[in-house]
Enzyme design. Sequence first.
Site, PDB file in Angstrom:
ATOM      1  N   GLY A  27      11.533   1.292  26.581  1.00 57.02           N
ATOM      2  CA  GLY A  27      12.673   1.914  25.943  1.00 57.02           C
ATOM      3  C   GLY A  27      13.200   1.141  24.749  1.00 57.02           C
ATOM      4  CG  MET A  28      15.877  -1.491  24.954  1.00 59.25           C
ATOM      5  SD  MET A  28      17.121  -2.742  25.396  1.00 59.25           S
ATOM      6  CE  MET A  28      16.228  -4.227  25.691  1.00 59.25           C
ATOM      7  CG  ASP A 141      15.316  -2.168  35.787  1.00 58.56           C
ATOM      8  OD1 ASP A 141      15.420  -1.174  36.535  1.00 58.56           O
ATOM      9  OD2 ASP A 141      14.774  -2.130  34.667  1.00 58.56           O
TER      10      ASP A 141
END
Length: 176
Positions: A27-28, A141
């Site tokens: 995502g990043m 996470d």
Amino acid sequence: MAPPAADPLLGQQIEGYRIIRSVGHGGMGVIYEAVHPGIGQRAAVKVLRPDSFRDPVAVQRFHTEARAATIADHPGLVKIFDSGQLPTGELYILMEYLEGEPLSHRLTAHQPLALAETLRLIRQIAAAMAIAHERGIYHRDLKPDNLFLIADAAAEGGERIKILDFGLARIAAPRA
């Protein structure tokens, strides 16, 4: 239809390592394989995407990822070598290059895992996380995509779990 634009990082040097190809993305950031021309050692380079670089939360997570894995320092955690900023402004993390597969792939291919394999993997995860927690690092996470299986003759069963992506970790004071 126009061909995709060439990746401007391919061929660039970061801390003596030459980026040779993209191997993944999240995502990043984008993960690249890099090699040190002098000694042939391979490394992974995670580069924060330019759109994420403008997000202060993403930048903080990226810095946290580099610090957290380094503080925890355990064979079951991905080893971070360095981090910094490219001349173009993107942030990067230089880390060990891993050959293997995410646990998510193993689970898809071999559902369900044998009990002995499941217990072996859980013990490895628990041992790495116990050290991290003793040092005040809380991953927050853990999921199959952030658990990577690599060959390791010294580990039980001939493979080791490596815990990746400490971007959502919390760094607290170590336990006394």
